[in-house]
Design a protein around this motif. Structure first.
Motif, PDB file in Angstrom:
ATOM      1  N   ASP A 165      25.230-126.721  13.856  1.00 63.84           N
ATOM      2  CA  ASP A 165      23.973-126.831  13.122  1.00 63.84           C
ATOM      3  C   ASP A 165      23.917-128.234  12.532  1.00 63.84           C
ATOM      4  N   ALA A 166      22.997-129.062  13.023  1.00 56.96           N
ATOM      5  CA  ALA A 166      22.932-130.461  12.590  1.00 56.96           C
ATOM      6  C   ALA A 166      22.632-130.586  11.102  1.00 56.96           C
ATOM      7  N   GLY A 167      21.942-129.592  10.533  1.00 53.11           N
ATOM      8  CA  GLY A 167      21.624-129.647   9.109  1.00 53.11           C
ATOM      9  C   GLY A 167      22.836-129.389   8.235  1.00 53.11           C
ATOM     10  N   LYS A 168      23.718-128.496   8.674  1.00 51.49           N
ATOM     11  CA  LYS A 168      24.892-128.135   7.874  1.00 51.49           C
ATOM     12  C   LYS A 168      26.137-128.896   8.306  1.00 51.49           C
ATOM     13  N   ARG A 169      26.180-129.278   9.586  1.00 48.58           N
ATOM     14  CA  ARG A 169      27.331-129.993  10.155  1.00 48.58           C
ATOM     15  C   ARG A 169      28.645-129.294   9.821  1.00 48.58           C
ATOM     16  N   PHE A 170      29.531-129.974   9.074  1.00 48.22           N
ATOM     17  CA  PHE A 170      30.861-129.422   8.816  1.00 48.22           C
ATOM     18  C   PHE A 170      31.097-129.169   7.330  1.00 48.22           C
ATOM     19  N   GLY A 171      30.005-128.936   6.608  1.00 51.35           N
ATOM     20  CA  GLY A 171      30.106-128.670   5.182  1.00 51.35           C
ATOM     21  C   GLY A 171      30.691-129.848   4.432  1.00 51.35           C
ATOM     22  N   ILE A 172      31.658-129.580   3.555  1.00 52.04           N
ATOM     23  CA  ILE A 172      32.291-130.647   2.764  1.00 52.04           C
ATOM     24  C   ILE A 172      33.572-131.155   3.434  1.00 52.04           C
ATOM     25  N   GLY A 173      33.822-130.693   4.654  1.00 49.05           N
ATOM     26  CA  GLY A 173      34.951-131.202   5.416  1.00 49.05           C
ATOM     27  C   GLY A 173      36.269-130.512   5.168  1.00 49.05           C
ATOM     28  N   HIS A 174      36.256-129.444   4.364  1.00 53.95           N
ATOM     29  CA  HIS A 174      37.491-128.713   4.076  1.00 53.95           C
ATOM     30  C   HIS A 174      37.580-127.443   4.912  1.00 53.95           C
ATOM     31  N   LEU A 175      38.799-126.993   5.145  1.00 54.25           N
ATOM     32  CA  LEU A 175      39.023-125.729   5.821  1.00 54.25           C
ATOM     33  C   LEU A 175      38.728-124.568   4.875  1.00 54.25           C
ATOM     34  N   LEU A 176      38.565-123.382   5.462  1.00 55.17           N
ATOM     35  CA  LEU A 176      38.420-122.170   4.664  1.00 55.17           C
ATOM     36  C   LEU A 176      39.650-121.985   3.762  1.00 55.17           C
ATOM     37  N   PRO A 177      39.506-121.448   2.572  1.00 58.35           N
ATOM     38  CA  PRO A 177      38.264-121.007   1.933  1.00 58.35           C
ATOM     39  C   PRO A 177      37.613-122.073   1.044  1.00 58.35           C
ATOM     40  N   ARG A 178      38.219-123.281   0.967  1.00 54.52           N
ATOM     41  CA  ARG A 178      37.628-124.352   0.158  1.00 54.52           C
ATOM     42  C   ARG A 178      36.340-124.845   0.776  1.00 54.52           C
ATOM     43  N   GLY A 179      36.310-124.909   2.105  1.00 54.36           N
ATOM     44  CA  GLY A 179      35.118-125.327   2.819  1.00 54.36           C
ATOM     45  C   GLY A 179      34.725-124.287   3.850  1.00 54.36           C
ATOM     46  N   VAL A 180      34.032-124.725   4.910  1.00 51.95           N
ATOM     47  CA  VAL A 180      33.545-123.780   5.925  1.00 51.95           C
ATOM     48  C   VAL A 180      34.229-123.952   7.276  1.00 51.95           C
ATOM     49  N   LEU A 181      35.157-124.913   7.377  1.00 53.92           N
ATOM     50  CA  LEU A 181      35.788-125.168   8.667  1.00 53.92           C
ATOM     51  C   LEU A 181      36.805-124.087   9.022  1.00 53.92           C
ATOM     52  N   ARG A 182      36.711-123.565  10.232  1.00 59.36           N
ATOM     53  CA  ARG A 182      37.679-122.587  10.739  1.00 59.36           C
ATOM     54  C   ARG A 182      38.947-123.280  11.240  1.00 59.36           C
ATOM     55  N   GLU A 183      38.812-124.520  11.630  1.00 59.09           N
ATOM     56  CA  GLU A 183      39.940-125.307  12.112  1.00 59.09           C
ATOM     57  C   GLU A 183      39.617-126.778  11.883  1.00 59.09           C
ATOM     58  N   PRO A 184      40.610-127.662  11.951  1.00 54.40           N
ATOM     59  CA  PRO A 184      40.330-129.089  11.735  1.00 54.40           C
ATOM     60  C   PRO A 184      39.359-129.638  12.790  1.00 54.40           C
ATOM     61  N   ILE A 185      38.616-130.648  12.393  1.00 51.77           N
ATOM     62  CA  ILE A 185      37.587-131.230  13.252  1.00 51.77           C
ATOM     63  C   ILE A 185      38.126-131.735  14.599  1.00 51.77           C
ATOM     64  N   PRO A 186      39.362-132.256  14.689  1.00 50.82           N
ATOM     65  CA  PRO A 186      39.866-132.666  16.014  1.00 50.82           C
ATOM     66  C   PRO A 186      39.869-131.551  17.055  1.00 50.82           C
ATOM     67  N   GLY A 187      39.764-130.309  16.619  1.00 46.81           N
ATOM     68  CA  GLY A 187      39.679-129.196  17.560  1.00 46.81           C
ATOM     69  C   GLY A 187      38.455-129.277  18.457  1.00 46.81           C
ATOM     70  N   LEU A 188      37.455-130.069  18.052  1.00 47.68           N
ATOM     71  CA  LEU A 188      36.264-130.256  18.878  1.00 47.68           C
ATOM     72  C   LEU A 188      36.600-130.819  20.255  1.00 47.68           C
ATOM     73  N   SER A 189      37.758-131.452  20.374  1.00 46.26           N
ATOM     74  CA  SER A 189      38.140-132.054  21.661  1.00 46.26           C
ATOM     75  C   SER A 189      38.330-130.993  22.750  1.00 46.26           C
ATOM     76  N   ARG A 190      38.505-129.721  22.373  1.00 45.87           N
ATOM     77  CA  ARG A 190      38.665-128.656  23.364  1.00 45.87           C
ATOM     78  C   ARG A 190      37.347-128.252  24.007  1.00 45.87           C
ATOM     79  N   ALA A 191      36.235-128.678  23.402  1.00 48.46           N
ATOM     80  CA  ALA A 191      34.923-128.280  23.918  1.00 48.46           C
ATOM     81  C   ALA A 191      34.623-128.972  25.241  1.00 48.46           C
TER      82      ALA A 191
END
Length: 336
Positions: A166-192
């Motif tokens: 979601d371009a509007g929400k992107r990656f939240g505040i950049g923290h993993l759950l439960p501090r932020g909304v990320l399920r895994e670190p952003i480098p995981g995008l490389s698997r896409a």
């Protein structure tokens, strides 16, 4: 302790929890990367739809669109889902080729919705996607499997990894759950293998991967009553309505309804995946007297069936996914 101090302490506590969560996530990803934990190939095409943030980003409608495309190409398609917040545990065949075999409570709202809308495409729910995939092949002779919300399920090997953002929400505040909304670190995008972006703008983290990017949006297609009746979108114009939703992005749904031209008198918002009770329905219907209709999402409507009184008109907005460069997107889905 002041309110500000309490807030600081809570954020610090959540940050510590996110570090613990991150340790286990990173360890699991690393063990898969070096081959200690191995992904299982089940002998048919597997396409995963997912994201790296918690909350809704449109995975289920995209999964249905891909399943419909593959079925039209002559594939025997089965959708696998976790079946979030279902009551029945273990592997459950939600539908065969002719519609639902169990109720919404045993299937989970999203899986039941897919089973109801996709004739000819079985739906299976299980926490173990490998077990579910093998069952799909044995029971339904599947030669194509679509994983709804499967990006983090590394144990099942896949041919195509589709990640929604979601371009509007992107990656939240950049923290993993439960501090932020990320399920895994952003480098995981490389698997896409490709990205689908809802909204305007491509995050730098995605642009830097060099992977194909497809913009998409939701388009309302019709209004559906609990009895299966259909009405055109224009039915709501100049009507006085209430909005009811229990989804991750209620503001997005409200915007969709506003575009259909009604006067919105009341808004009822419940938590994502909320299970409605008789008390909820009584409270809602008591507050909408004199209105022309209550407008809700398809996901919410399947949970209200059997609870909602016939004398109050409830209409669900059916949503379709529109993909820019659809031909290029489906060319990628059809490879292999």
């Amino acid at each position: 302790m002041t309110g500000r101090e309490t807030g600081v302490a809570l954020r610090a506590f959540l940050y510590v929890l996110s570090l613990v969560y991150g340790f286990f996530v990173r360890t699991r990803i690393f063990l898969h990367k070096i081959g200690v934990l191995k992904a299982v190939r089940v002998g048919c095409k597997v396409i995963s739809i997912g994201n790296i943030t918690a909350g809704g980003s449109g995975k289920t409608p995209v999964a249905m669109k891909i399943a419909t495309f593959l079925k039209a190409r002559g594939k025997k398609v089965v959708i696998l889902s976790r079946g979030y917040k279902r009551k029945k545990t273990g592997l459950v065949v939600v539908s065969g080729f002719d519609g639902p075999l169990v109720g919404q409570e045993d299937a989970g709202d999203e899986a039941y919705l897919m089973a109801e809308k996709l004739m000819g495409v079985p739906v299976i729910v299980s926490a173990d996607r490998v077990e579910a995939a093998r069952h799909a092949i044995e029971e339904f002779s599947a030669d194509a499997i679509v994983l709804d919300d499967g990006f983090q399920h590394l144990r099942l090997a896949r041919d195509v990894n589709v990640v929604l953002i979601d371009a509007g929400k992107r990656f939240g505040i950049g923290h993993l759950l439960p501090r932020g909304v990320l399920r895994e670190p952003i480098p995981g995008l490389s698997r896409a293998d490709c990205f689908m972006i809802k909204g305007l703008g491509v995050p730098a983290e995605i642009a830097g991967t060099g992977k194909p990017v497809f913009n998409f949006s939701y388009k309302p297609s019709m209004l559906r009553g609990l009895d299966g009746s259909e009405r055109p979108l224009g039915f709501l114009r100049r009507k006085k309505v209430a909005i009811l939703s229990g989804i991750a992005s209620p503001e997005s749904f409200e915007g969709t309804v506003k575009e259909l031209g009604p006067t919105i008198d009341k808004v009822f918002i419940y938590p994502d995946h909320h299970s409605y009770s008789k008390e909820d329905v009584f409270e809602i219907t008591a507050g909408v007297k004199g209105l022309d209709a209550v407008v809700t999402t398809e996901k919410d409507s399947v949970k209200l069936f059997g609870l909602w009184p016939k004398e109050v008109l409830l209409l669900a907005v059916s949503i379709e996914v529109e993909i820019e460069n659809e031909e290029g997107f489906f060319e990628l889905m059809g490879k292999g």
